[in-house]
Write a protein that holds these residues in place. Structure first.
Motif, PDB file in Angstrom:
ATOM      1  N   SER A 191      -5.057  78.805 -18.006  1.00 24.06           N
ATOM      2  CA  SER A 191      -4.103  77.807 -17.536  1.00 24.06           C
ATOM      3  C   SER A 191      -3.732  76.883 -18.682  1.00 24.06           C
ATOM      4  O   SER A 191      -4.403  76.830 -19.703  1.00 24.06           O
ATOM      5  CB  SER A 191      -4.720  76.980 -16.407  1.00 24.06           C
ATOM      6  OG  SER A 191      -5.797  76.255 -16.900  1.00 24.06           O
ATOM      7  N   VAL A 216      -6.717  80.583 -11.092  1.00 24.87           N
ATOM      8  CA  VAL A 216      -6.307  81.346 -12.269  1.00 24.87           C
ATOM      9  C   VAL A 216      -7.442  81.432 -13.279  1.00 24.87           C
ATOM     10  O   VAL A 216      -7.738  82.499 -13.825  1.00 24.87           O
ATOM     11  CB  VAL A 216      -5.056  80.715 -12.908  1.00 24.87           C
ATOM     12  CG1 VAL A 216      -4.732  81.385 -14.243  1.00 24.87           C
ATOM     13  CG2 VAL A 216      -3.858  80.828 -11.975  1.00 24.87           C
ATOM     14  N   PHE A 231      -5.903  85.738  -8.513  1.00 27.25           N
ATOM     15  CA  PHE A 231      -4.542  85.630  -9.035  1.00 27.25           C
ATOM     16  C   PHE A 231      -3.529  85.665  -7.891  1.00 27.25           C
ATOM     17  O   PHE A 231      -2.520  84.951  -7.908  1.00 27.25           O
ATOM     18  CB  PHE A 231      -4.249  86.768 -10.022  1.00 27.25           C
ATOM     19  CG  PHE A 231      -5.011  86.683 -11.317  1.00 27.25           C
ATOM     20  CD1 PHE A 231      -5.349  85.461 -11.873  1.00 27.25           C
ATOM     21  CD2 PHE A 231      -5.370  87.840 -12.001  1.00 27.25           C
ATOM     22  CE1 PHE A 231      -6.049  85.378 -13.076  1.00 27.25           C
ATOM     23  CE2 PHE A 231      -6.061  87.776 -13.194  1.00 27.25           C
ATOM     24  CZ  PHE A 231      -6.405  86.547 -13.745  1.00 27.25           C
ATOM     25  N   GLY A 279      -0.524  82.408 -12.264  1.00 21.84           N
ATOM     26  CA  GLY A 279      -1.188  83.345 -11.372  1.00 21.84           C
ATOM     27  C   GLY A 279      -0.327  84.572 -11.134  1.00 21.84           C
ATOM     28  O   GLY A 279      -0.826  85.712 -11.118  1.00 21.84           O
TER      29      GLY A 279
END
Length: 426
Positions: free
Chosen positions: A9, A194, A217, A228
């Motif tokens: 991320s 994620v 995800f 994601g």
């Protein structure tokens, strides 16, 4: 060589944690009360009523001779943790008041003492970056840990980042990071979903588990998290834990790219290169890679560098390609590190003469970031005593097993052996 890879991320990519949002939802009885009722209650010392007045003024829903900050301060004085956090946020960002990071820290700290997870997370963010307080990543970690215990999802994500990277000097522990991310994901934070999916895909903190990575995800993508969606597309692209399906991969990449996620755009470019569920179009692919690189997306820069290295759709410029590979590798893109290793191992491109020591270095970096082909290459270099490495049968087996787990199928048949692997073209 230009295959789509996962990324952490944004917070993880930047090496920093995420601040909390400023406002919490008010109780229904307070949220629906008239301004007159709220003023009367606030005057009687009701903290939530003062907080609600401040929130309405901040949103522009109410005009009052008093400011949002003044009502938040009253609410904080009357024990409203939300008011303390919101007042800290105003001073933190200069919203209706001058920026004053020390006062922001003061009010965040009060809010955290009153058990508000947002305030704890924001206080941790100040310590992490040395804003209004002396920088102290260990102290930041303690605030994030407490925020997560209080059930604040972003706090869990930040705690996971700290544990995953040992950034807060609490000991690198990806296994614990998995647990913390799962808690954050279950609390509704898509970034936690994620990050957990990444650990599961990479086999960090436990075994590789593509099926569970897909689960997390998917949860993130369904909640609108573009990263994601991109990472889900990668699993379908490579057939990891699912039947390979480029049409599903393309749909996921298109969604991410349309949402202005550079990583999704460069992965969509890769699909145009292959002509997978799309007409083959290298010019369109190059445009998408360039667009991503212009936004400093590491994989986009790696993919753009490939065109420069080969002189495809543009004049060859190996020096510029090396510069972009190094930039992307420094930004933790494993494919770029692998490409640097490949170039230095082959040594047939000017200005990059053969340097097996550098090749081993970059293969090791790429392998540590879950690039299976580099793990296999590193095993081969050990076996053949290249780049200053020595044969180590046990380590070679482990490297080949990691390569196999990461989807580099050529290594799977050699797992458990110490036979040298035949290198494949890049």
């Amino acid at each position: 060589m230009r295959s789509a890879l996962l990324a952490l991320s944004a917070a993880a990519l930047l090496g920093c944690a995420t601040p909390a949002i400023p406002n919490a939802q008010a109780p229904v009885a307070v949220a629906t009360a008239s301004p007159q009722t709220l003023r009367a209650r606030c005057a009687e010392g009701d903290g939530p009523s003062c907080t609600e007045l401040g929130t309405r003024i901040e949103r522009g829903d109410l005009v009052d001779r008093e400011t949002a900050a003044s009502f938040y301060e009253k609410g904080c004085d009357h024990g409203s943790a939300v008011a303390c956090n919101n007042l800290g946020w105003l001073f933190h960002n200069g919203k209706g008041v001058p920026v004053d990071l020390r006062r922001a820290a003061h009010f965040y700290d009060i809010g955290c003492d009153l058990r508000d997870g947002r305030a704890c997370t924001n206080m941790g963010n100040l310590y992490e970056h040395g804003l209004g307080v002396l920088a102290d990543t260990f102290q930041a970690a303690q605030y994030y840990i407490y925020a997560c215990k209080l059930g604040f999802a972003v706090g869990c994500r930040n705690e996971g980042l700290i544990r995953e990277t040992n950034y807060g000097r609490i000991g690198e522990d990806s296994a614990s990071a998995r647990d913390v991310y799962e808690r954050g994901c279950n609390l509704g934070d898509t970034g936690s979903c994620v990050n957990l999916g990444n650990l599961l895909r990479q086999g960090r903190g436990g075994p590789v588990d593509f099926n569970r990575a897909r689960e997390f995800f998917t949860r993130a993508c369904q909640r609108g998290d573009l990263l994601g969606c991109n990472n889900l597309g990668f699993l379908y692209d490579k057939g990891l834990g699912v039947a390979q399906d480029m049409c599903k991969a393309v749909a996921a990449y298109e969604r991410a790219c349309k949402g202005e996620l550079p990583l999704g755009c460069t992965n969509l470019g890769h699909a145009y290169e292959k002509g997978a569920c799309l007409p083959k179009d290298t010019r369109r692919a190059l445009a998408l890679h360039t667009r991503a690189c212009d936004q400093d997306e590491p994989l986009g820069c790696n993919n753009f560098a490939v065109y420069l290295e080969r002189g495809e759709e543009m004049p060859q410029d190996v020096s510029r390609a090396l510069e972009l590979y190094r930039f992307a590798c420094d930004k933790k893109e494993p494919l770029a590190c692998h490409n640097l290793a490949r170039i230095y191992e082959q040594g047939d491109l000017f200005p990059a003469p053969q340097d097996l020591g550098l090749a081993a270095k970059y293969h090791r970096i790429a392998c540590d970031r879950a690039h299976g082909k580099s793990c296999a290459a590193l095993a081969r270099m050990h076996h053949e005593s290249l780049g200053g490495l020595r044969p180590d049968p046990a380590w070679e087996r482990d490297l080949r097993a990691r390569a196999c787990q990461q989807g580099y199928l050529e290594a799977c048949s050699l797992t458990g052996t110490t036979l040298p692997e035949n290198p494949t073209p890049p």
